[in-house]
Design an enzyme around this catalytic site. Structure first.
Site, short mmCIF file in Angstrom:
data_model
loop_
_atom_site.label_atom_id
_atom_site.label_comp_id
_atom_site.label_asym_id
_atom_site.label_seq_id
_atom_site.Cartn_x
_atom_site.Cartn_y
_atom_site.Cartn_z
N CYS B 199 8.30 -0.64 37.84
CA CYS B 199 9.63 -0.20 38.37
C CYS B 199 10.76 0.03 37.57
O CYS B 199 10.94 -0.80 36.75
CB CYS B 199 9.94 -1.26 39.65
SG CYS B 199 11.40 -1.03 40.49
N HIS B 295 -19.43 6.42 6.29
CA HIS B 295 -18.99 5.82 5.25
C HIS B 295 -20.10 4.93 4.41
O HIS B 295 -19.97 4.00 3.70
CB HIS B 295 -17.87 4.94 5.33
CG HIS B 295 -18.10 3.80 6.36
ND1 HIS B 295 -18.91 2.79 6.27
CD2 HIS B 295 -17.29 3.45 7.79
CE1 HIS B 295 -18.82 1.87 7.34
NE2 HIS B 295 -18.05 2.46 7.94
N CYS B 330 22.22 4.94 -14.98
CA CYS B 330 22.38 6.44 -14.34
C CYS B 330 21.17 6.48 -13.35
O CYS B 330 20.85 7.49 -12.87
CB CYS B 330 22.37 7.52 -15.31
SG CYS B 330 20.77 7.58 -16.42
N CYS B 340 8.88 -1.39 -29.04
CA CYS B 340 10.15 -2.05 -29.19
C CYS B 340 10.78 -2.27 -27.89
O CYS B 340 10.80 -1.50 -27.14
CB CYS B 340 11.01 -1.52 -30.35
SG CYS B 340 12.57 -1.17 -29.80
N CYS B 353 17.76 -3.72 -22.90
CA CYS B 353 16.43 -4.56 -23.21
C CYS B 353 15.43 -4.38 -22.19
O CYS B 353 15.62 -4.24 -20.85
CB CYS B 353 16.77 -6.05 -23.39
SG CYS B 353 15.24 -6.83 -23.55
ZN ZN Z 1 11.31 -2.69 41.94
ZN ZN Z 2 -17.53 1.45 9.90
ZN ZN Z 3 16.43 -8.96 -23.04
ZN ZN Z 4 20.63 6.36 -18.26
#
Ligand code: ZN
Ligand code: ZN
Ligand code: ZN
Ligand code: ZN
Ligand code: ZN
Ligand code: ZN
Lengths: 153, 478
Positions: B199, B295, B330, B340, B353
């Site tokens: 309702c 499968h 950026c 490195c 780094c």
């Molecule tokens: Zn009602």
């Molecule tokens: Zn299955």
């Molecule tokens: Zn570092």
């Molecule tokens: Zn950058």
């Protein structure tokens, strides 16, 4: 927008403007029938004393047959309350906004329910799955099927 | 073709040999063809089964409706209630007739209230038991829902449209206009896929009966095509099928067939077999896990695990995590190709780094090692990174092969369609009969089946432990 939703929202807006919002709730912006903003604070004793939050309501043409999309606004000026049912992106897990929505409920009824949800909070915590949810959450919280484990917290 | 939900023992009629088939005279159907050349080809139904095939039966939506109607009839005659009520009670108890009868005999009114058939006040008072109205947080404001005398001008509290003249309510007397009811029912069915429609009044737990829904849609529904009602029937069938472990709804989009397969209805049976079944529209799927393909050779739990792994982008995310980083200035993506840790963003020339992502300038004279991470945390981080890389490469090896086959399976749907065209052509241009050109179709089908199996062997290999057995297995795969 079809007539039902705009007629309903016009009616609700005029009621708010003549009778005012419930205490602790203030209408910030209702320039159109798509997005409304309210500020909400918890008066009296609660864990959120002195905090003011911003609520955003988004309506589409299915309102009020289906629930509006409601969330706390999260940006530079405002944050979501830390609460077990409020995600840090502002989404709210409350059954009244999902399966327990009734078309007779109104925008101010939702505000009051959320106010009492915050007022009755006993410990300020994020939902356990906050990080995972926020990472994948859709923009519109209505697209999420929340699992309402315990609404009484 | 025989009706798919015919339970009669017409299997015998089809068991005989080829002569019978040809004498049927009518245009040959797929079933007949498969029958005739049964040697190596898997036959959907009505045929001697192979050891690895599983007995199953396809039911049309109407056939399932009949099954559920039988349950509803049974309950309505025992309880002396109408069909709509019996249906709500059964749906509330997830179609478990025995439990419903037991509970109803015990306390009819509390079951009725819980099923949304009657309101607590109307039902004979049941003092025990929790209030059936689900609370959803404390709400201070109760909504205006006091029944208004019908004589007074009455405005629907949902739409406030004072031009509305027809009002409807369930037995709770919560009145709303017909337009709002219709919009609400339509939205529940179409948007939310809900068949238990409560309702519209806040906190009212009464559920609209089937007859209320059907008559409201028929009288006020805006879609003349009856699609909402059709969808409602489908939702009811799906609910019935979902509650019955012997039944599975065909997972193919917009297919409405149900397959019955009692021997695969237990969880434990799935550890020893792969119940590949096909529906009346010849959609092949696994009864155990609803994967929309065959499968084999992996069992359901492995197939599920694999598909979940493929779906989860986590593996891809892992790859990106272990191979690339973003320039913290950026945000452009930088791929590290070894060596490195002193990185220079090509785009903005930011020097940083690789290990700690901090600006390189803070690293002072510690040229090619990051002294912040030479601590244990740094070593662990690198270990974790290389571990994740190794596991990723292993996964990608199998995934790429699996996905290749998945991709070509999609292409071969096209191929199948082309083959049918070709067959028609051949029939016209050659002296071959329609029956004779079927070999082409079957060749394509058989190739497809082989491919499907090969595809899943890659998922299997991924989960096999390294060792002799696996090497043997991979040799076979080549
Ligand atoms: Zn009602
Ligand atoms: Zn299955
Ligand atoms: Zn570092
Ligand atoms: Zn950058
Ligand atoms: Zn209305
Ligand atoms: Zn199908």
């Amino acid at each position: 927008m079809t007539s039902i939703s705009s007629r309903r929202l016009r009616k609700e807006l005029s009621e708010i403007q003549t009778e005012g919002c419930p205490t602790g709730i203030t209408l910030l912006n209702a320039d159109n029938f798509e997005t409304w903003y309210f500020s909400i604070e918890i008066l009296g004793e609660s864990l959120y004393q002195g905090e003011v939050f911003k609520l955003m309501f988004r309506f589409d043409s299915s309102y009020p047959i289906s629930a509006p999309a409601v969330q706390f606004v999260v940006n530079q000026e405002s944050t979501a309350p830390v609460h077990p049912h409020v995600y840090s992106n502002g989404h709210i897990c409350a059954s009244i906004l999902g399966t327990e929505w009734s078309p007779v409920l109104s925008v101010s009824a939702v505000c009051v329910t959320l106010q009492s949800m915050l007022a009755s909070c006993k410990s300020k915590e994020r939902p356990v799955d906050n990080d995972r949810y926020v990472r994948y959450a859709p923009d519109n919280p209505k697209k999420t099927r929340f699992h309402y484990d315990d609404d009484t917290v | 073709m025989s009706s798919d939900y015919d339970y009669s023992d017409d299997e015998d009629a089809f068991y005989d040999d080829d002569e019978d088939m040809i004498s049927t005279g009518s245009a040959p159907s797929d079933d007949d063809m498969d029958m005739e050349f049964a040697d190596d080809f898997k036959v959907p139904q009505h045929s001697p089964r192979k050891a690895y095939e599983i007995e199953h039966e396809s039911l049309s939506q109407q056939a399932v409706e009949k099954l559920s109607a039988a349950d509803v009839d049974h309950i309505s005659s025992i309880f002396g209630v109408d069909d709509s009520t019996a249906s709500l009670l059964l749906r509330h108890m997830n179609w478990n007739k025995e439990r419903l009868i037991e509970k109803y005999m015990d306390n009819a009114s509390s079951v009725s209230v819980a099923a949304g058939v009657s309101t607590p006040s109307r039902a004979s008072p049941s003092v025990t038991g929790p209030a059936p109205i689900r609370s959803s947080g404390s709400r201070r404001r109760t909504t205006r829902q006091t029944p208004v005398p019908k004589a007074e001008p009455w405005v629907c509290p949902i739409c406030f449209d004072d031009s509305q003249t027809s009002f409807l309510s369930l037995s709770c007397d919560h009145s709303f206009c017909a337009g709002c009811w219709t919009a609400y029912i339509t939205s529940k069915i179409r948007e939310e896929g809900e068949h238990a429609i409560r309702c519209m009044a806040e906190g009212c737990a009464l559920v609209a009966s089937d007859s209320f829904i059907v008559s409201t849609l028929a009288k006020y529904g805006e879609d003349g095509d009856g699609r909402t009602q059709e969808r409602f029937q489908e939702l009811l069938v799906r609910h019935f099928v979902g509650a019955n472990p012997h039944l599975k709804y065909c997972p193919y989009p917009s297919c409405t067939y149900t397959v019955s397969c009692p021997s695969a209805s237990s969880r434990s049976s799935l550890t020893t077999m792969v119940p590949t079944v096909s529906c009346g529209a010849n959609h092949k799927f696994c009864f155990g896990c609803s994967v929309d393909s065959d499968h084999r050779p992996v069992i359901c739990s492995v197939a599920k695990m694999w598909l979940k792994k493929c779906r989860d982008d986590s593996e891809t995310a892992n790859w990106i995590k272990s191979n690339t980083k973003e320039c913290s200035k950026c945000q452009s993506t930088i791929e590290k190709n070894g060596g490195c840790n002193h990185m220079t963003c090509k785009k903005c020339k930011y020097e940083f780094c690789w290990v700690c992502m901090g600006p390189w300038s803070e690293h002072g004279t510690a040229w090619y090692s990051c002294n912040r991470y030479d601590e244990k945390a740094g070593v662990d981080a690198r270990d974790a990174q290389s571990r994740s890389r190794a596991s990723l490469e292993r996964y990608l090896h199998y995934y790429n092969r699996w996905a290749n086959h998945e991709q070509s399976a999609k292409l071969s749907v096209e191929m199948y369609n082309k083959t049918e065209k070709k067959m028609e052509e051949m029939q016209i241009t050659s002296s071959l009969t329609w029956i004779e050109v079927q070999f082409m179709k079957r060749a394509v089908e058989e190739a497809e089946r082989c491919r499907a199996t090969l595809k899943w062997t890659y998922a299997m290999a991924f989960y096999l432990d390294k060792g002799n057995e696996k090497e043997l297995f991979e040799d076979n795969q080549r």
